[in-house]
Design a protein around this motif. Structure first.
Motif, PDB file in Angstrom:
ATOM      1  N   VAL A   1       0.860  -1.181   0.000  1.00 43.14           N
ATOM      2  CA  VAL A   1       0.000   0.000   0.000  1.00 43.14           C
ATOM      3  C   VAL A   1       0.895   1.229   0.000  1.00 43.14           C
ATOM      4  CG1 VAL A   1      -1.884   1.190   1.198  1.00 43.14           C
ATOM      5  CG2 VAL A   1      -1.662  -1.294   1.403  1.00 43.14           C
ATOM      6  N   SER A   2       0.543   2.233  -0.789  1.00 43.33           N
ATOM      7  CA  SER A   2       1.323   3.472  -0.782  1.00 43.33           C
ATOM      8  C   SER A   2       1.265   4.102   0.608  1.00 43.33           C
ATOM      9  CB  SER A   2       0.787   4.447  -1.833  1.00 43.33           C
ATOM     10  OG  SER A   2      -0.560   4.781  -1.565  1.00 43.33           O
ATOM     11  N   ALA A   3       2.282   4.900   0.924  1.00 41.47           N
ATOM     12  CA  ALA A   3       2.424   5.424   2.290  1.00 41.47           C
ATOM     13  C   ALA A   3       1.200   6.211   2.744  1.00 41.47           C
ATOM     14  CB  ALA A   3       3.671   6.296   2.386  1.00 41.47           C
ATOM     15  N   GLU A   4       0.552   6.918   1.817  1.00 40.83           N
ATOM     16  CA  GLU A   4      -0.627   7.708   2.190  1.00 40.83           C
ATOM     17  C   GLU A   4      -1.934   6.974   1.909  1.00 40.83           C
ATOM     18  OE1 GLU A   4      -0.234  11.622   0.506  1.00 40.83           O
ATOM     19  OE2 GLU A   4       1.686  11.980   1.495  1.00 40.83           O
ATOM     20  N   GLY A   5      -1.836   5.721   1.470  1.00 43.02           N
ATOM     21  CA  GLY A   5      -3.017   4.871   1.372  1.00 43.02           C
ATOM     22  C   GLY A   5      -3.819   4.990   0.090  1.00 43.02           C
ATOM     23  N   GLY A   6      -3.336   5.742  -0.889  1.00 42.49           N
ATOM     24  CA  GLY A   6      -4.134   5.990  -2.092  1.00 42.49           C
ATOM     25  C   GLY A   6      -4.026   4.950  -3.184  1.00 42.49           C
ATOM     26  N   CYS A   7      -3.109   3.971  -3.026  1.00 44.30           N
ATOM     27  CA  CYS A   7      -2.938   2.956  -4.058  1.00 44.30           C
ATOM     28  C   CYS A   7      -2.538   1.641  -3.406  1.00 44.30           C
ATOM     29  CB  CYS A   7      -1.873   3.385  -5.068  1.00 44.30           C
ATOM     30  SG  CYS A   7      -1.632   2.226  -6.443  1.00 44.30           S
TER      31      CYS A   7
END
Length: 318
Positions: free
Chosen positions: A237-243
């Motif tokens: 998961v991308s660090a900010e949760g968008g992908c």
């Protein structure tokens, strides 16, 4: 800490400093391209191997260098290892992305308070810096990038005989409600011609930084595993949760070879450098990973829970 979205083993007693120079800047895409190139190289080494010097840079069109240096003599008990570089590179890109600080960075890497290495992320403004690379047994991570960029150019030109791109919908690049046009095609790995990625874009767009960070996270997550070990499932998961990215084996199947972590990271590299960046397509994606035209892996890239706003903390999927 945003790095908690990574599932790599923690590194107790490891620390890193951050010294930014805001007067020396570079575009985010240059950072992501170069970091992903270097992370691929790191993920394909043994996790506990000592690092002497590693560098990635001068990818075509991106005048950027990321450099690791180990100042310790070979006899020193504490040495810079691949695992430290994986963690430091990922953490640095997260810090730059979250703080929107895409500028020259110097970082000292320490274990139990003792410096074991240094990392530099900078635009290529000082060509003699390349002299620092000499002599390291793992001196260059840039050698494999040229053939991939050639393949990316071929994908752009559409001159690969295998390039079967079908455009559906109204033929425009974007549709007003934010959906990407449906688009399918095939990309062949320039270094391993029997390895092909059959891809299909669909659904919602995803911020380019989220896609880039998810691919970086997926490579970092794969790094502790042996390249020849079967990759049953790789989730990142991308660090900010968008992908969100999921890579899975569909073997043993007819391909005749196991789908390994080596092939998983290879697929991520070809996807980014050969499909996403050249086409400037950032969105939901499904890929079938083929060996000699037989399916042996698959990958899904989806907009994450934080994708609607592109902000927020640790991903809820983890």
């Amino acid at each position: 800490s945003s790095s908690t979205t990574l599932t790599i083993p923690p590194l107790p007693n490891f620390s890193m400093s951050f010294a930014f120079d805001n007067t020396i800047r570079f575009p985010p895409i240059a950072l992501y391209q170069t970091a992903i190139e270097l992370m691929y190289e790191l993920a394909n080494r043994r996790y506990a191997d000592t690092v002497h010097t590693m560098v990635a840079g001068e990818l075509p069109g991106f005048d950027m260098v990321i450099l690791f240096i180990n100042p310790a003599p070979p006899s020193a008990p504490q040495q810079l290892q691949i695992m430290h570089c994986v963690f430091a590179l990922y953490r640095a890109v997260v810090v730059m992305t979250e703080g929107v600080r895409f500028c020259h960075l110097r970082s000292h890497l320490s274990l139990m308070g003792q410096e074991i290495g240094a990392m530099s992320i900078s635009p290529l403004v000082d060509p003699p810096a390349r002299l620092l690379v000499g002599g390291g047994k793992n001196a260059s991570a840039s050698s494999s990038s040229s053939s991939l960029s050639d393949a990316a150019a071929a994908v752009r030109r559409g001159d690969d005989n295998d390039q079967e791109t079908t455009t559906l919908g109204n033929g425009t690049s974007t549709i007003a409600d934010g959906n990407l046009k449906a688009d399918s095609g095939r990309a062949r790995d320039p270094e391993y011609p029997d390895f092909t990625l059959v891809y299909h874009f669909f659904g919602k767009s995803i911020q380019s930084k989220e896609v880039s960070m998810a691919i970086l996270a997926a490579m970092a997550t794969a790094a502790p595993f042996d390249v020849n070990a079967e990759c049953k499932e790789l989730l990142a998961v991308s660090a900010e949760g968008g992908c969100v990215i999921v890579v899975e084996s569909v073997g043993p199947g007819a391909a005749g070879i196991p789908f390994t972590y080596g092939w998983a990271t290879r697929a991520l590299k070809v996807l980014y450098q050969g499909i996403i960046v050249p086409q400037k397509r950032w969105g939901d994606l499904v890929l079938v990973l083929m060996w000699k035209d037989e399916r042996f892996g698959e990958m899904r890239m989806l907009r994450g829970a934080k994708g609607e706003t592109g902000s927020g903390g640790v991903a809820s999927e983890r």
